[in-house]
Design an enzyme around this catalytic site. Structure first.
Site, PDB file in Angstrom:
ATOM      1  N   GLY A  66      46.708  50.414 -19.246  1.00  0.00           N
ATOM      2  CA  GLY A  66      46.747  50.997 -20.576  1.00  0.00           C
ATOM      3  C   GLY A  66      48.113  51.614 -20.845  1.00  0.00           C
ATOM      4  CB  CYS A  67      49.926  52.195 -24.000  1.00  0.00           C
ATOM      5  SG  CYS A  67      48.555  52.755 -25.043  1.00  0.00           S
ATOM      6  CG  PHE A  68      47.940  57.329 -23.920  1.00  0.00           C
ATOM      7  CD1 PHE A  68      49.002  58.057 -24.427  1.00  0.00           C
ATOM      8  CD2 PHE A  68      46.910  56.986 -24.781  1.00  0.00           C
ATOM      9  CE1 PHE A  68      49.046  58.445 -25.756  1.00  0.00           C
ATOM     10  CE2 PHE A  68      46.944  57.362 -26.114  1.00  0.00           C
ATOM     11  CZ  PHE A  68      48.017  58.088 -26.615  1.00  0.00           C
ATOM     12  N   PRO A  69      48.247  55.509 -19.723  1.00  0.00           N
ATOM     13  CG  PRO A  69      46.187  54.730 -18.901  1.00  0.00           C
ATOM     14  CD  PRO A  69      47.008  54.806 -20.163  1.00  0.00           C
ATOM     15  CB  THR A  70      52.105  52.474 -18.626  1.00  0.00           C
ATOM     16  OG1 THR A  70      51.205  51.363 -18.466  1.00  0.00           O
ATOM     17  CG2 THR A  70      53.494  52.044 -18.174  1.00  0.00           C
TER      18      THR A  70
END
Length: 344
Positions: A147-151
């Site tokens: 996911g984008c936030f997790p990255t």
């Protein structure tokens, strides 16, 4: 040329994948799929593709049949059966959704309201954060694109966790995203009059990326990590910036921490550690596959503050997926991703 297919090509992530892959030197985009636009040229949906490609949206089965690598850019719950067909036919599948990101079916059901439809397939998938799992990715045909936030959060914290430098039960992740992260479908929160000239958190304490963040950080730390994660919606199209607060186990020296990060990421082409005193900004990663990280201490020097920023559509989605494809196929990791942010 390796033949590429995109299932879900008319969503924002699918369109970004197509834009980047059309310029990739070693692949050919051979087929696209979209439930909403079957039979239509992609340039009828996105005019930026006019005279760049004449591909027509067709069925998912046709994409699997025609292509060597299949990207699934679909909402959660829709990729598992397609991935099964791809793997059964010796194809590579890179899933952009959440279907393979969590190892626990119970957690997936708790956060996404669905059970695994292909439980046996999950043992074959690899979490596709290249900076963490590059060697595993090389040997895998089924990738769960992060996911984008997790990255942003995982790249921001990995050197500290791998070196056991911070406490694991007091990590605060304060993240802000452009509206493309919500997808192409209109919602009241992303309607222009509701989003313009405002700034607010959403899904406070209950965002679906939380278990992905905690599972991956726990893998890095080899111990259970708990986070407080709060996302916010910015009145911009693209970009994510995460400000991460963590408590060191012992007294820290910021210069030593900075050197640790430089050494840790020295062989990673897309992670850039800013000089001390500078602050990471969305502007400098926009339209690139880069992650910029800046490091700070609070005034008491008892809390490390990490600022991590990416373009949510590229390093947070399409670009990272292409990076994973390059690794699997033995290409240069940067092929098709040598992108520079606009200066203004």
């Amino acid at each position: 040329m390796v033949k590429i297919g995109i299932i879900g090509a008319t969503g924002y992530v699918g369109a970004e994948l197509l834009r980047l892959l059309l310029s990739h030197p070693k692949v050919e985009v051979a087929a696209l799929s979209s439930v909403s636009f079957v039979g239509q040229e992609i340039s009828n949906v996105y005019k930026n593709f006019l005279n760049k490609t004449d591909l027509i949206c067709e069925s998912a089965d046709e994409v699997v049949k025609k292509c060597d690598v299949i990207f699934t850019a679909l909402p959660h719950g829709l990729s598992e059966d397609i991935a099964k067909k791809a793997i059964d036919n010796k194809k590579i599948c890179i899933d952009m959704g959440a279907d393979f990101r969590l190892s626990s079916e119970d957690e997936y059901e708790e956060w996404y309201g669905k059970k695994f439809t292909q439980p046996a397939l999950h043992s074959k998938s690899v979490y596709g954060l290249p900076e963490l799992n590059k060697e595993k990715i090389k040997q895998c045909s089924l990738i769960a694109n992060p996911g984008c936030f997790p990255t942003t959060i995982e790249l921001g914290l990995m050197p500290l966790l791998k070196n056991s430098l911070i406490k694991l039960d007091n990590i605060i992740c304060d993240s802000k995203s452009g509206t493309t992260g919500a997808g192409r479908g209109l919602t009241i929160n992303t309607h222009f009059p509701e989003e313009n000239e405002t700034f607010a958190p959403y899904k406070v304490g209950a965002h679906r990326h939380t278990p992905e963040i905690e599972e991956t950080l726990s893998t890095m730390a080899n111990d259970k990590v708990n986070v407080t994660f709060t996302p916010h919606l910015l009145p911009i199209n693209r970009g994510i910036l995460s400000t991460i607060y963590c408590s060191p186990k012992n007294k820290v020296n910021l210069e030593e921490i900075h050197k640790l990060y430089l050494d840790f990421y020295k062989d990673e082409p897309f992670v850039n550690i800013l000089p001390l005193g500078e602050i990471a900004s969305i502007k400098n990663v926009r339209l690139t596959n880069d992650c910029f990280i800046s490091l700070h201490l609070n005034h008491r020097q008892d809390q490390i503050i990490v600022v991590s920023t990416i373009d949510n559509m590229i390093k947070g989605a399409a670009g990272q997926a292409i990076q994973n494809m390059n690794i699997i196929l033995g290409f240069n990791e940067t092929d098709g991703l040598n992108l520079i942010a606009p200066a203004f």
